[in-house]
Write an enzyme that holds these catalytic residues in place. Structure first.
Site, mmCIF file in Angstrom:
data_model
loop_
_atom_site.group_PDB
_atom_site.id
_atom_site.type_symbol
_atom_site.label_atom_id
_atom_site.label_comp_id
_atom_site.label_asym_id
_atom_site.label_seq_id
_atom_site.Cartn_x
_atom_site.Cartn_y
_atom_site.Cartn_z
ATOM 1 N N ASN A 1 44.710 38.653 47.276
ATOM 2 C CA ASN A 1 43.970 38.802 48.528
ATOM 3 C C ASN A 1 44.389 37.663 49.448
ATOM 4 O OD1 ASN A 1 40.678 40.076 47.648
ATOM 5 N ND2 ASN A 1 42.335 41.089 48.693
ATOM 6 N N ASN B 1 37.197 41.123 58.322
ATOM 7 C CA ASN B 1 38.199 41.971 57.707
ATOM 8 C C ASN B 1 39.373 42.138 58.661
ATOM 9 O OD1 ASN B 1 36.761 42.707 55.242
ATOM 10 N ND2 ASN B 1 35.375 43.854 56.584
ATOM 11 N N CYS C 1 32.833 37.624 50.880
ATOM 12 C CA CYS C 1 34.104 37.997 50.259
ATOM 13 C C CYS C 1 34.375 36.969 49.173
ATOM 14 C CB CYS C 1 35.230 38.013 51.290
ATOM 15 S SG CYS C 1 36.866 38.298 50.580
ATOM 16 N N GLY C 2 34.445 37.423 47.938
ATOM 17 C CA GLY C 2 34.599 36.490 46.824
ATOM 18 C C GLY C 2 35.904 35.729 46.857
ATOM 19 N N ASN C 3 37.027 36.434 46.966
ATOM 20 C CA ASN C 3 38.313 35.742 47.005
ATOM 21 C C ASN C 3 38.495 34.973 48.305
ATOM 22 O OD1 ASN C 3 39.099 36.597 44.441
ATOM 23 N ND2 ASN C 3 39.999 38.487 45.215
ATOM 24 N N ASN D 1 32.398 49.521 49.435
ATOM 25 C CA ASN D 1 33.662 49.297 48.751
ATOM 26 C C ASN D 1 33.656 50.137 47.473
ATOM 27 O OD1 ASN D 1 34.797 46.828 50.343
ATOM 28 N ND2 ASN D 1 32.680 46.300 49.896
ATOM 29 N N ARG E 1 36.530 48.361 51.927
ATOM 30 C CA ARG E 1 35.987 48.658 53.247
ATOM 31 C C ARG E 1 36.459 47.594 54.234
ATOM 32 N NH1 ARG E 1 29.629 47.600 54.300
ATOM 33 N NH2 ARG E 1 30.451 45.528 53.820
ATOM 34 N N CYS F 1 39.803 42.030 44.675
ATOM 35 C CA CYS F 1 38.577 41.876 45.458
ATOM 36 C C CYS F 1 37.594 41.110 44.596
ATOM 37 C CB CYS F 1 38.020 43.242 45.853
ATOM 38 S SG CYS F 1 36.398 43.163 46.645
ATOM 39 N N GLY F 2 37.213 39.927 45.036
ATOM 40 C CA GLY F 2 36.355 39.071 44.212
ATOM 41 C C GLY F 2 34.970 39.634 43.993
ATOM 42 N N THR F 3 34.320 40.102 45.065
ATOM 43 C CA THR F 3 32.988 40.677 44.895
ATOM 44 C C THR F 3 33.064 41.998 44.132
ATOM 45 O OG1 THR F 3 33.151 41.675 47.103
ATOM 46 C CG2 THR F 3 31.982 39.559 46.919
#
EC number: 5.1.1.7
Length: 279
Positions: A11, A72, A81-83, A187, A206, A215-217
Site C-alpha cells: 500500500n 483515498n 487506514c491501517g497501512n 471494503n 473502497r 489493506c491494514g484495516t
C-alpha cells in the site's frame, strides 16, 4: 512542495508535512480544491502514483503528537487506514515529529503506535472493532455469505476455498456498492485459511475502486473474523497479503485492544511542481 512516498505491505502513500498550512496556501494560489489536488498527485503515469495521500497536521489536543488528514486516491476522505497509519508514523518519526511511542488523531479516534527497528516496522493499536454481523447478500448471478465488521472503516469478509480464482474486481465491486452497505459502501475482503495462525487475503478497496496489494484495516477485520469463526485458532494471526508481505494482527479476547504490525519502507522523497496542477 516537498513530499515523501512510503509503502507498507504494498500500500503506497504520498505523505506531506502540512503543520505550517502550506497545502492550503498552495491550493489557494492555484484556485484548486483538495480533492482535485489528491487525484492529480495520486494518479499513476501522470502524477506520483499512490493509493492515498496523507497530510500531517498539528493536533487539536496537545497531548497527542499530530493529526492527520487521509485521502483515498480518488480524493475521498477515509476515517482510518491501517497501512496508511503505519506510513504516517514512520514519516513523523523520520522527521523528528514523534519518538518511539506515538498518539495521533484520526476521524476514527486517537491511534496509538510504536516505532520498532528504527522505523522499519511500525505497530499501531487500532480502534476497537464494532458492528460485527453475519450477512447474506443476493447479487445478480449468485448469493454470497460473509461477515461485516468495522475496524475504523467498514469491511465485508468472505471465506473462500480457492482465493486465486476469485474475480476480486467484479465480485468486490458488486459487494462494495450493494444496497446492504449504502450510502457509503464497504471494503471487501476474500480470505482463505493458510494454517492454524495464518490466512491469505485479497482486498477490493473502497476509494481506490480496485484490488490493492494490501489493506491494514482489511487484514485486521479478516483476522478477527477468522479467529471468531474458528478458521484460525492461534494468535497473533499472520495475514499473507497480495503484495507478498505478512501483517501480524494481535488482539485480546474481547477485541478491545487490537494491534496491526508490519514493515514500512520510505521509497523516495521529492518535490511537487506547479506544472502538474496547471495541465
Amino acid at each position: 512542495m516537498r513530499f515523501a512516498k512510503l509503502q507498507g505491505s504494498g500500500n503506497d502513500f504520498v505523505v506531506i508535512d502540512n503543520r505550517d498550512g502550506k497545502v492550503e496556501e498552495f491550493l489557494r494560489s492555484l484556485n484548486l480544491d483538495i480533492k482535485e489536488f489528491v487525484k492529480k498527485v495520486c494518479a499513476f503515469h501522470t502524477g506520483v502514483g499512490a493509493d492515498g495521500l496523507i497530510l500531517i497536521e498539528n493536533p487539536e489536543n496537545p497531548e497527542n503528537h499530530f493529526k492527520w488528514q487521509f485521502f483515498n486516491s480518488d480524493g475521498s476522505v477515509a476515517e482510518m487506514c491501517g497501512n496508511g497509519s503505519r506510513c504516517a508514523v514512520r514519516f513523523a518519526f523520520d522527521e523528528g515529529i514523534v519518538g518511539k511511542e506515538v498518539r495521533f488523531e484520526t476521524l476514527a479516534g486517537v491511534i496509538r503506535a510504536y516505532v520498532l527497528d528504527g522505523g522499519k516496522r511500525i505497530k499501531v493499536q487500532l480502534t476497537p472493532p464494532k458492528d460485527y454481523r453475519e450477512v447474506s447478500l443476493s447479487l445478480d448471478t449468485q448469493s454470497i455469505e460473509g461477515y461485516f465488521i468495522n475496524t475504523g472503516v467498514p469491511h465485508f469478509v468472505a471465506v473462500v476455498n480457492d482465493l486465486e480464482k476469485i474475480d476480486v474486481i467484479k465480485l468486490g465491486r458488486a459487494i462494495r456498492f450493494h444496497p446492504e452497505f449504502q450510502p457509503k459502501g464497504t471494503n471487501v475482503n476474500f480470505i482463505e485459511r493458510e494454517g492454524d495462525d495464518a490466512i491469505r487475503i485479497r482486498t477490493y478497496e473502497r476509494g481506490v475502486e480496485g484490488e490493492t496489494l494490501a489493506c491494514g484495516t482489511g487484514a485486521t477485520a479478516s483476522a478477527i473474523v477468522a479467529y471468531k469463526k474458528g478458521i484460525v485458532s492461534k494468535k497473533p494471526v499472520r495475514v499473507l497479503t497480495k503484495g507478498g508481505e505478512v501483517l501480524a494482527i494481535d488482539f485480546d479476547n474481547d477485541f478491545r485492544e487490537v494491534f496491526l504490525e508490519g514493515g514500512v519502507v520510505r521509497v523516495f522523497d521529492g518535490f511537487l511542481r506547479r506544472e502538474l496542477f496547471e495541465c
